[in-house]
Design a protein around this motif. Structure first.
Motif, PDB file in Angstrom:
ATOM      1  N   GLU A  46       0.833  -1.193   0.000  1.00  0.00           N
ATOM      2  CA  GLU A  46       0.000   0.000   0.000  1.00  0.00           C
ATOM      3  C   GLU A  46       0.879   1.259   0.000  1.00  0.00           C
ATOM      4  OE1 GLU A  46      -2.604  -0.353   3.358  1.00  0.00           O
ATOM      5  OE2 GLU A  46      -3.773  -1.953   2.426  1.00  0.00           O
ATOM      6  N   PRO A  47       0.372   2.361  -0.550  1.00  0.00           N
ATOM      7  CA  PRO A  47       1.137   3.605  -0.563  1.00  0.00           C
ATOM      8  C   PRO A  47       1.636   3.990   0.835  1.00  0.00           C
ATOM      9  CG  PRO A  47      -0.806   3.838  -1.913  1.00  0.00           C
ATOM     10  CD  PRO A  47      -0.922   2.508  -1.208  1.00  0.00           C
ATOM     11  N   GLY A  48       2.915   4.338   0.912  1.00  0.00           N
ATOM     12  CA  GLY A  48       3.522   4.738   2.180  1.00  0.00           C
ATOM     13  C   GLY A  48       4.109   3.596   2.990  1.00  0.00           C
ATOM     14  N   GLU A  49       3.871   2.371   2.576  1.00  0.00           N
ATOM     15  CA  GLU A  49       4.402   1.223   3.308  1.00  0.00           C
ATOM     16  C   GLU A  49       5.757   0.797   2.747  1.00  0.00           C
ATOM     17  OE1 GLU A  49       3.169   0.083   6.100  1.00  0.00           O
ATOM     18  OE2 GLU A  49       1.499   1.471   5.975  1.00  0.00           O
ATOM     19  N   ALA A  50       6.394  -0.146   3.429  1.00  0.00           N
ATOM     20  CA  ALA A  50       7.790  -0.517   3.146  1.00  0.00           C
ATOM     21  C   ALA A  50       8.055  -0.991   1.716  1.00  0.00           C
ATOM     22  CB  ALA A  50       8.231  -1.599   4.137  1.00  0.00           C
ATOM     23  N   ALA A  51       7.154  -1.737   1.127  1.00  0.00           N
ATOM     24  CA  ALA A  51       7.427  -2.309  -0.189  1.00  0.00           C
ATOM     25  C   ALA A  51       6.829  -1.498  -1.339  1.00  0.00           C
ATOM     26  CB  ALA A  51       6.882  -3.733  -0.260  1.00  0.00           C
TER      27      ALA A  51
END
Length: 52
Positions: A46-51
């Motif tokens: 998801e946007p803003g997450e690690a991957a």
């Protein structure tokens, strides 16, 4: 005193094979701690997450 050992079970199968049903049984009736890695992977993408 003996050390407590961790039991790890990997559950795989095709679509409609009953994986979710088995996971629910293991969690609700036997106290297993369940991690659904497909849900974890989706969250990481998801946007803003690690991957992302």
């Amino acid at each position: 005193m003996a050390e407590k050992q961790t039991f790890i079970l990997g559950l795989i199968g095709g679509v409609g094979a009953g994986k979710s049903t088995v996971l629910t049984l293991l969690k609700d009736h036997y106290g297993f701690y369940v991690i659904q890695t497909d849900l974890t992977a989706r969250r990481l993408l998801e946007p803003g997450e690690a991957a992302f």
